[in-house]
Design an enzyme around this catalytic site. Sequence first.
Site, PDB file in Angstrom:
ATOM      1  N   HIS A   1      -3.597  -7.184   5.650  1.00 56.70           N
ATOM      2  CA  HIS A   1      -2.311  -6.333   5.858  1.00 56.70           C
ATOM      3  C   HIS A   1      -2.522  -5.021   6.525  1.00 56.70           C
ATOM      4  O   HIS A   1      -3.076  -4.126   5.896  1.00 56.70           O
ATOM      5  CB  HIS A   1      -1.452  -6.083   4.558  1.00 56.70           C
ATOM      6  CG  HIS A   1      -0.031  -5.710   4.590  1.00 56.70           C
ATOM      7  ND1 HIS A   1       0.270  -5.458   5.759  1.00 56.70           N
ATOM      8  CD2 HIS A   1       0.884  -5.650   3.665  1.00 56.70           C
ATOM      9  CE1 HIS A   1       1.843  -5.022   5.725  1.00 56.70           C
ATOM     10  NE2 HIS A   1       2.076  -5.085   4.372  1.00 56.70           N
TER      11      HIS A   1
ATOM     12  N   PHE B   1       7.426  -0.261   2.088  1.00 55.81           N
ATOM     13  CA  PHE B   1       8.116   0.388   1.156  1.00 55.81           C
ATOM     14  C   PHE B   1       9.071   1.327   1.397  1.00 55.81           C
ATOM     15  O   PHE B   1       9.052   1.823   2.382  1.00 55.81           O
ATOM     16  CB  PHE B   1       6.615   1.284   0.463  1.00 55.81           C
ATOM     17  CG  PHE B   1       5.669   0.575  -0.287  1.00 55.81           C
ATOM     18  CD1 PHE B   1       5.951  -0.719  -0.853  1.00 55.81           C
ATOM     19  CD2 PHE B   1       4.620   1.018  -0.552  1.00 55.81           C
ATOM     20  CE1 PHE B   1       4.859  -1.341  -1.471  1.00 55.81           C
ATOM     21  CE2 PHE B   1       3.528   0.432  -1.517  1.00 55.81           C
ATOM     22  CZ  PHE B   1       3.689  -0.729  -1.630  1.00 55.81           C
TER      23      PHE B   1
ATOM     24  N   LYS C   1      -1.751 -12.731   7.627  1.00 55.70           N
ATOM     25  CA  LYS C   1      -2.572 -11.659   6.714  1.00 55.70           C
ATOM     26  C   LYS C   1      -3.509 -12.199   5.953  1.00 55.70           C
ATOM     27  O   LYS C   1      -4.209 -11.642   5.514  1.00 55.70           O
ATOM     28  CB  LYS C   1      -1.248 -11.217   5.813  1.00 55.70           C
ATOM     29  CG  LYS C   1      -0.225 -10.100   6.669  1.00 55.70           C
ATOM     30  CD  LYS C   1       0.648  -9.410   5.651  1.00 55.70           C
ATOM     31  CE  LYS C   1       1.691  -8.255   6.348  1.00 55.70           C
ATOM     32  NZ  LYS C   1       2.416  -8.907   7.292  1.00 55.70           N
TER      33      LYS C   1
END
Length: 405
Positions: free
Chosen positions: A334, A393, A329
Site C-alpha cells: 500500500h 484515514f 496492493k
Amino acid sequence: MRRVVVTGLGMVNSLGLDKESAFSAILEGKCGIKTVELFDPEKQSSKIAGEITDFDPTTVMDAKETKKAGRFIQLGLKASAEAMADADFPEDTNRERFGVASASGIGGLPNIEKNAIICETRGPRRISPFFIPSSLVNMLGGFVSIYQQLKGPNLSSVTACAAGTHAIGEAAKSIMIGTADKMLVIGAESAICASGMGGFAAMKALSTRNDDPQASSRPFDADRDGFVMGEGAGALVLEVYEDAVARGAKIYGELVGFGESGDANHITTPTMDGPLRAMKGAYEMAGKPKIDYVNAHGTSTPVNDKNETAALKELFGGKENCPPVSSTKGQIGHCLGAAGAIEAVISLMAMRDGVLPPTINYTTPDENCDLDYVPNEARKADVNVVMSNSFGFGGTNGVVIFKKI
C-alpha cells in the site's frame, strides 16, 4: 466543460523503475514485498514492505542536490520525468498554461524522524537547513514544477491514501474550468522508516506475516491480517482533448468521472456509505457506463475489503452485475498517498493492453468478499471503461473513471 484526456504515464514501485517493467511484473503475478532494508526492522512487529531497493536518485538529480529532496520527492521526479517524456510535448508548449497537481499522504517522514533525533541528541543548531523543504508535501510539486518548468497552477493534495486520486480530480477541474490547459499529476510516497511502520503497527493495521513476505498482503482473502506498506510514485499527464488530438498525441483514455466524499464517521475505521457515495458520484458523472474493470482500494485489511465489496455490490445492483475487481496492493504493498496515482496508471495500462491485473495470494474465500477478484492470474479481457478507488484515514474517499477513446 472541456474534455480531459491522459496522454502520458509514469510509474515506479517495488516491481519496477518504469511503467512497462512494473506493469509487466504485475501481470506476471510477481510480488515486490520483502524484509525491510531501508532501516533495521528488528524491533518492529511488522518487518516487511514493498520497498524499492534499486533506485539511484542521481539518475533524476545531481548528487549534491539529493540532500535537498526527500526520497518521496526523488521518486516523484522519476515518475514525472517518464510521464512527460511519454507525452512528448513540442518545445513551444506554453508552460504558463501547464500546471502540477501533486499528492502525498505523509511526505518526508523519514527526514522528520531523522532531524527530530538530531534535535534531541545534538541540539537544534545541528538540524539540516534542507530539513523543511525536503519534507513538506507540497515540495513534491515544487521540485517537479522546477525540473519540468511548469508555470501553471501548482496544487497539492494531502488526503491520506486518497491523495493520489484526489490530485487527478483537482487537475481535471483545473483543465475543465480553464485555469490550465495541461496538468501533470504526481503522487509519491516513501514513509518506510521506524516511526512510520511503528505508528501503523501500533494501530494494529499492518500484516505481521514476517516469515512469508510474498504472501503477506492478501486482499479479499479470508486469512488477510492487515496491509503492507509500500513506496513509489505514479504520474499522469492530463490535457484538453482537442489539444491532444491536434498535436497527434497518444491518448490512453478520457477521464469521464470522478467522485469525492467524506465518511463523517471515524478517523481511521472506514464505512461502506462514504466509499459508495464517491463511487456513485463518479459513476453518475460518467453517465453510468458499463464498467469493465475496477482497481479496488483493496488494502488487505478485514474492514476495508468487506466494506468495499459491499459498496460495489450496492453500486452495481448485486453480485451478479459487478465487473471483475482486483487489488494490486498484494504485489507492491500500500503506497499510501501515491496509491491512487499508481493504481490509475495501472488501470489505464490494463485498458490499453486489454488485460486484467490479478489479485495475488487469494487462496481462501471469505463469505463477505465474494466477487470476481481475478484471483492469482492476469486475464485477457475487452476493457473499455475502468474505475479506480481510493479511501483514506479521516474518512476521505476518491474515485476516478477512465474511458477508452
